[in-house]
Design a protein around this motif. Structure first.
Motif, PDB file in Angstrom:
ATOM      1  N   ILE A 127      -1.193  -0.851   0.042  1.00 15.53           N
ATOM      2  CA  ILE A 127      -0.857  -0.390   1.385  1.00 15.53           C
ATOM      3  C   ILE A 127      -2.018  -0.619   2.347  1.00 15.53           C
ATOM      4  O   ILE A 127      -1.805  -0.992   3.509  1.00 15.53           O
ATOM      5  CB  ILE A 127      -0.432   1.098   1.353  1.00 15.53           C
ATOM      6  CG1 ILE A 127       0.968   1.220   0.725  1.00 15.53           C
ATOM      7  CG2 ILE A 127      -0.445   1.709   2.754  1.00 15.53           C
ATOM      8  CD1 ILE A 127       1.483   2.634   0.588  1.00 15.53           C
ATOM      9  N   GLU A 128      -3.241  -0.429   1.895  1.00 19.19           N
ATOM     10  CA  GLU A 128      -4.391  -0.627   2.774  1.00 19.19           C
ATOM     11  C   GLU A 128      -4.469  -2.076   3.261  1.00 19.19           C
ATOM     12  O   GLU A 128      -4.765  -2.334   4.433  1.00 19.19           O
ATOM     13  CB  GLU A 128      -5.687  -0.248   2.048  1.00 19.19           C
ATOM     14  CG  GLU A 128      -6.929  -0.293   2.928  1.00 19.19           C
ATOM     15  CD  GLU A 128      -6.813   0.562   4.178  1.00 19.19           C
ATOM     16  OE1 GLU A 128      -7.251   0.093   5.253  1.00 19.19           O
ATOM     17  OE2 GLU A 128      -6.281   1.685   4.092  1.00 19.19           O
ATOM     18  N   ASN A 129      -4.204  -3.027   2.376  1.00 19.36           N
ATOM     19  CA  ASN A 129      -4.199  -4.436   2.777  1.00 19.36           C
ATOM     20  C   ASN A 129      -3.062  -4.720   3.756  1.00 19.36           C
ATOM     21  O   ASN A 129      -3.209  -5.514   4.687  1.00 19.36           O
ATOM     22  CB  ASN A 129      -4.069  -5.329   1.557  1.00 19.36           C
ATOM     23  CG  ASN A 129      -5.318  -5.326   0.699  1.00 19.36           C
ATOM     24  OD1 ASN A 129      -6.376  -4.875   1.133  1.00 19.36           O
ATOM     25  ND2 ASN A 129      -5.207  -5.809  -0.531  1.00 19.36           N
ATOM     26  N   LEU A 130      -1.910  -4.087   3.529  1.00 17.18           N
ATOM     27  CA  LEU A 130      -0.781  -4.245   4.445  1.00 17.18           C
ATOM     28  C   LEU A 130      -1.167  -3.794   5.844  1.00 17.18           C
ATOM     29  O   LEU A 130      -0.875  -4.480   6.839  1.00 17.18           O
ATOM     30  CB  LEU A 130       0.411  -3.438   3.935  1.00 17.18           C
ATOM     31  CG  LEU A 130       1.639  -3.419   4.848  1.00 17.18           C
ATOM     32  CD1 LEU A 130       2.374  -4.748   4.784  1.00 17.18           C
ATOM     33  CD2 LEU A 130       2.570  -2.274   4.493  1.00 17.18           C
ATOM     34  N   LYS A 131      -1.832  -2.651   5.941  1.00  6.48           N
ATOM     35  CA  LYS A 131      -2.267  -2.154   7.250  1.00  6.48           C
ATOM     36  C   LYS A 131      -3.196  -3.157   7.930  1.00  6.48           C
ATOM     37  O   LYS A 131      -3.065  -3.441   9.128  1.00  6.48           O
ATOM     38  CB  LYS A 131      -2.984  -0.817   7.085  1.00  6.48           C
ATOM     39  CG  LYS A 131      -2.115   0.341   6.630  1.00  6.48           C
ATOM     40  CD  LYS A 131      -2.977   1.589   6.439  1.00  6.48           C
ATOM     41  CE  LYS A 131      -2.183   2.775   5.952  1.00  6.48           C
ATOM     42  NZ  LYS A 131      -3.051   3.966   5.715  1.00  6.48           N
ATOM     43  N   GLN A 132      -4.147  -3.695   7.177  1.00  5.83           N
ATOM     44  CA  GLN A 132      -5.085  -4.663   7.745  1.00  5.83           C
ATOM     45  C   GLN A 132      -4.355  -5.921   8.209  1.00  5.83           C
ATOM     46  O   GLN A 132      -4.660  -6.474   9.275  1.00  5.83           O
ATOM     47  CB  GLN A 132      -6.152  -5.026   6.715  1.00  5.83           C
ATOM     48  CG  GLN A 132      -7.150  -3.924   6.456  1.00  5.83           C
ATOM     49  CD  GLN A 132      -8.363  -4.430   5.692  1.00  5.83           C
ATOM     50  OE1 GLN A 132      -8.783  -5.580   5.834  1.00  5.83           O
ATOM     51  NE2 GLN A 132      -8.938  -3.567   4.867  1.00  5.83           N
ATOM     52  N   ASN A 133      -3.384  -6.375   7.406  1.00  7.42           N
ATOM     53  CA  ASN A 133      -2.631  -7.573   7.788  1.00  7.42           C
ATOM     54  C   ASN A 133      -1.880  -7.356   9.095  1.00  7.42           C
ATOM     55  O   ASN A 133      -1.801  -8.252   9.946  1.00  7.42           O
ATOM     56  CB  ASN A 133      -1.648  -7.950   6.678  1.00  7.42           C
ATOM     57  CG  ASN A 133      -2.335  -8.485   5.441  1.00  7.42           C
ATOM     58  OD1 ASN A 133      -3.509  -8.843   5.468  1.00  7.42           O
ATOM     59  ND2 ASN A 133      -1.605  -8.531   4.333  1.00  7.42           N
ATOM     60  N   MET A 134      -1.314  -6.177   9.269  1.00 10.37           N
ATOM     61  CA  MET A 134      -0.570  -5.885  10.482  1.00 10.37           C
ATOM     62  C   MET A 134      -1.462  -5.895  11.723  1.00 10.37           C
ATOM     63  O   MET A 134      -1.040  -6.293  12.808  1.00 10.37           O
ATOM     64  CB  MET A 134       0.134  -4.534  10.353  1.00 10.37           C
ATOM     65  CG  MET A 134       1.290  -4.519   9.367  1.00 10.37           C
ATOM     66  SD  MET A 134       2.072  -2.900   9.281  1.00 10.37           S
ATOM     67  CE  MET A 134       2.685  -2.740  10.947  1.00 10.37           C
ATOM     68  N   GLU A 135      -2.705  -5.484  11.558  1.00 12.79           N
ATOM     69  CA  GLU A 135      -3.634  -5.438  12.689  1.00 12.79           C
ATOM     70  C   GLU A 135      -3.922  -6.826  13.245  1.00 12.79           C
ATOM     71  O   GLU A 135      -4.349  -6.968  14.389  1.00 12.79           O
ATOM     72  CB  GLU A 135      -4.927  -4.735  12.273  1.00 12.79           C
ATOM     73  CG  GLU A 135      -4.749  -3.239  12.045  1.00 12.79           C
ATOM     74  CD  GLU A 135      -5.988  -2.584  11.457  1.00 12.79           C
ATOM     75  OE1 GLU A 135      -7.025  -3.275  11.339  1.00 12.79           O
ATOM     76  OE2 GLU A 135      -5.913  -1.393  11.114  1.00 12.79           O
ATOM     77  N   ALA A 136      -3.664  -7.853  12.443  1.00  8.44           N
ATOM     78  CA  ALA A 136      -3.871  -9.230  12.913  1.00  8.44           C
ATOM     79  C   ALA A 136      -2.954  -9.558  14.088  1.00  8.44           C
ATOM     80  O   ALA A 136      -3.255 -10.452  14.894  1.00  8.44           O
ATOM     81  CB  ALA A 136      -3.634 -10.218  11.774  1.00  8.44           C
ATOM     82  N   LEU A 137      -1.847  -8.853  14.201  1.00  3.78           N
ATOM     83  CA  LEU A 137      -0.899  -9.101  15.297  1.00  3.78           C
ATOM     84  C   LEU A 137      -1.493  -8.791  16.661  1.00  3.78           C
ATOM     85  O   LEU A 137      -1.015  -9.303  17.679  1.00  3.78           O
ATOM     86  CB  LEU A 137       0.359  -8.253  15.088  1.00  3.78           C
ATOM     87  CG  LEU A 137       1.298  -8.722  13.975  1.00  3.78           C
ATOM     88  CD1 LEU A 137       2.163  -7.583  13.473  1.00  3.78           C
ATOM     89  CD2 LEU A 137       2.162  -9.872  14.461  1.00  3.78           C
TER      90      LEU A 137
END
Length: 353
Positions: free
Chosen positions: A296-306
């Motif tokens: 989940i932590e990686n998912l959050k970071q990936n979303m911040e790329a938007l």
């Protein structure tokens, strides 16, 4: 668990009205290729967390497992979650016994009508749904004219079993032939800062025809997140051990690319993985990257790329790095199933069984 969707914008793939979250979730690594399968309960929590955050395009395939990833997705979508997502799965690859080694299996490509229908109906059952939003031919069967495969997929659309048709790892000429039978909504391909050969012909072909682009492995199978550390502590069944550009002789060179990306990411106030994803997002509003993760932590970071803004100068600096990559992105076995080997015979050669 997140209680409300974040501001994940929607984009349209293709010209048939298919709308998806601007970033999807690749689910393969939950079940295959990147070490042992992860616990179902953890992955269901991750998938539902992603959906609540606004990541609604879920990408799977019948070959992931095989079959277990679709079953996992089916479990995650029970209880009212199905209507919140755009569901993508694939057909066309099957493990068969290797005649040269009875203790081993190899991947074969299938695109004949009977197989297409059987595969679709099996995926529907495993996923526990009545309709697949976008159904990809995972790899093209070079024994079957693409027109024949597309003809059966068109029937499945007409029957309401699938909504949209996609292709994966496919020649520009094959895209054109398929699109002439029924509109192709999206082409899935590997596209990232360090994998850009698709830009020469495939991307322009898709854009000429109004076909959306789904970018898999936008983080270079973890290299664009961790650099050389991605190879630390891999299990024996992790297929990254077979990728030439991740091997030591090439890694010594490629880690220079990662260091340069890290420097730019520091200037931008983000991680290298966020920078790599932001680059894909900046390649057009018809592009949807599908980074995979099991955390989940990686998912959050990936979303911040938007939310990261890259200037034309940033983009140019990143794109110059691709010319410094050493090694192929697939080993010999996997390369047999990439777009470089995806032309099909002419329709006139087909003899129905």
């Amino acid at each position: 668990m997140a209680s409300s969707a974040l501001n994940v914008r929607k984009i349209k793939l293709g010209s048939q009205g298919f709308e998806v979250s601007a970033q999807g979730l690749g689910c393969m690594g939950m079940s295959i290729s990147y070490g042992p399968p992860k616990p179902d309960d953890d992955m269901i929590e991750l998938i539902r967390y992603a959906i609540n955050c606004g990541i609604t395009l879920l990408d799977t395939s019948d070959i992931y497992g095989p079959f277990t990833n679709e079953i996992l997705i089916g479990k995650a979508l029970k209880g009212g979650w199905r209507e919140k997502v755009e569901l993508a799965t694939k057909f066309g690859l099957k493990f068969v016994e290797d005649d040269n080694n009875t203790n081993n299996y190899k991947l074969e490509k299938y695109g004949d009508p009977a197989y297409v229908r059987k595969a679709c109906e099996a995926s529907l059952e495993r996923l526990g749904v009545d309709c697949i939003d976008i159904y990809y031919q995972h790899r093209v069967d070079t024994r079957v004219p693409i027109e024949v495969t597309m003809g059966e997929l068109k029937k499945l659309v007409e029957e309401g079993k699938i909504k949209y048709i996609g292709l994966s790892e496919v020649f520009p000429s094959t895209i054109r032939r398929a699109h002439a039978i029924h509109p192709i909504t999206a082409v899935q391909l590997e596209w990232s800062v360090w994998c850009r050969d698709v830009e020469e012909e495939i991307i322009p072909t898709c854009r000429e025809l109004g076909i959306g682009i789904v970018a898999y492995s936008p983080l270079g199978r973890g290299f664009l997140s961790l650099g050389a550390k991605v190879m630390d502590n891999l299990t024996d069944d992790d297929f990254r051990k077979t990728i030439p550009r991740l091997q030591q002789e090439n890694m010594e060179y490629n880690k220079i690319l990662f260091e340069k990306m890290t420097n730019l990411a520091t200037k931008k106030g983000c991680t290298t993985s966020q920078l790599a994803l932001a680059w894909v997002h900046h390649k057009g509003d018809d592009v949807c990257p599908i980074p995979g993760t099991t955390k989940i932590e990686n998912l959050k970071q990936n979303m911040e790329a938007l939310s990261i803004i890259l200037t034309p100068e940033d983009m140019a600096e990143l794109e110059s790095l691709a010319y410094e990559v050493m090694g192929d992105s697939y080993g010999p076995m996997q390369s047999e199933n990439t777009w470089q080997n995806s032309e099909t015979p002419p329709l006139s050669s087909w003899k129905p069984k």
